[in-house]
Design a protein around this motif. Structure first.
Motif, short mmCIF file in Angstrom:
data_model
loop_
_atom_site.label_atom_id
_atom_site.label_comp_id
_atom_site.label_asym_id
_atom_site.label_seq_id
_atom_site.Cartn_x
_atom_site.Cartn_y
_atom_site.Cartn_z
N UNK A 95 0.88 -1.22 -0.04
CA UNK A 95 0.07 0.01 -0.17
C UNK A 95 0.89 1.22 0.00
N UNK A 96 0.42 2.34 -0.95
CA UNK A 96 1.41 3.32 -0.95
C UNK A 96 0.55 4.45 -0.44
N UNK A 97 1.24 5.58 -0.06
CA UNK A 97 0.63 6.82 0.35
C UNK A 97 -0.08 7.55 -0.63
N UNK A 98 -1.01 8.47 -0.47
CA UNK A 98 -2.11 8.95 -1.25
C UNK A 98 -1.31 9.65 -2.39
N UNK A 99 -0.05 10.27 -2.15
CA UNK A 99 0.86 10.90 -3.13
C UNK A 99 1.44 10.08 -4.16
N UNK B 35 3.38 -2.84 4.06
CA UNK B 35 3.64 -4.42 3.06
C UNK B 35 2.64 -5.63 3.93
N UNK B 36 1.72 -5.74 3.50
CA UNK B 36 0.71 -6.82 4.14
C UNK B 36 1.06 -8.17 3.76
N UNK B 37 1.56 -9.07 4.72
CA UNK B 37 1.83 -10.37 4.46
C UNK B 37 0.31 -11.12 4.25
N UNK B 38 0.03 -11.83 3.40
CA UNK B 38 -1.49 -12.52 3.12
C UNK B 38 -1.70 -13.73 3.92
N UNK B 39 -1.48 -13.63 5.39
CA UNK B 39 -1.65 -14.83 6.28
C UNK B 39 -3.14 -15.25 6.45
N UNK B 40 -3.38 -16.43 6.68
CA UNK B 40 -4.86 -16.93 6.83
C UNK B 40 -5.59 -16.10 7.80
#
Length: 210
Positions: free
Chosen positions: A158-162, A169-174
């Protein structure tokens, strides 16, 4: 399923106001999460379709931008019916707290084969003039990946609005869910060294508002 923790709703609403996104684990009952995974795994390969970009007349397949395959969710199984009911309670909770005018929710199972990705994008569609115009207001991602390790990759970035720096950085865990304002945050899905399973969804406002 006919209730949802009010403190949880407070937490989500507070985070959306303060920073525009919320990340949490084990929100849904574990038996429901496992039932959703079972529904996902029982789908046949031909029931997943290549995902595209854009909407209506601008819709097109672009495998250089996204390589996932999707299956739209309805309430035809007990698990998907319970999931949609839970998301409806979340919608009502956000409307009570934030007056967002969320009207409904759409979602799909998303299957990312090994090496698949989704390059940086906004969930809100843009007009040809470059203005944001979408009835998608609040995006959700719910992960169905058991025993996922950081070295497997596949993070949601996920980046900032600008669009100048990475804020998460989200690890896609269960059992992990991400909720964020659709029009605010460019984001991408990195490739992984194992298949990646999730439910992507969007709370929408009434089309008549545009």
């Amino acid at each position: 399923m006919n209730d949802i923790d009010e403190l949880l709703l407070d937490s989500v609403a507070d985070a959306l106001v303060a920073q525009g996104y919320w990340i949490g684990d084990d929100l849904l009952p574990s038996n429901l999460t496992r039932a959703l995974l079972k529904d996902f795994e029982q789908l046949q390969a031909e029931e997943f379709k290549s995902a595209g970009i854009g909407r209506q007349m601008d819709y097109q397949l672009q495998e250089t931008i996204r390589a996932d395959k999707i299956h739209w969710i309805t309430d035809k199984t007990p698990a998907t019916a319970d999931f949609l009911q839970w998301m409806n309670l979340l919608r009502e909770g956000m409307n009570r707290r934030l007056f967002m005018g969320l009207f409904d929710y759409e979602s799909h199972f998303a299957h990312y084969p090994v090496g698949a990705f989704y390059k940086k994008h906004l969930d809100a569609f843009r007009t040809k003039g470059g203005q944001v115009q979408s009835n998608r207001v609040l995006s959700t991602v719910f992960y169905l990946n058991e025993h996922w390790l950081p070295e497997n990759g596949g993070e949601l970035v996920i980046y900032d609005e600008n669009d100048t720096c990475v804020i998460q950085k989200v690890v896609p865990v269960f059992g992990r869910m991400v909720i964020f304002l659709s029009e605010k945050f460019p984001h991408e899905v990195l490739s992984a060294n194992r298949e990646r399973k999730s439910i992507a969804g969007w709370f929408r406002i009434n089309e008549g508002a545009f």
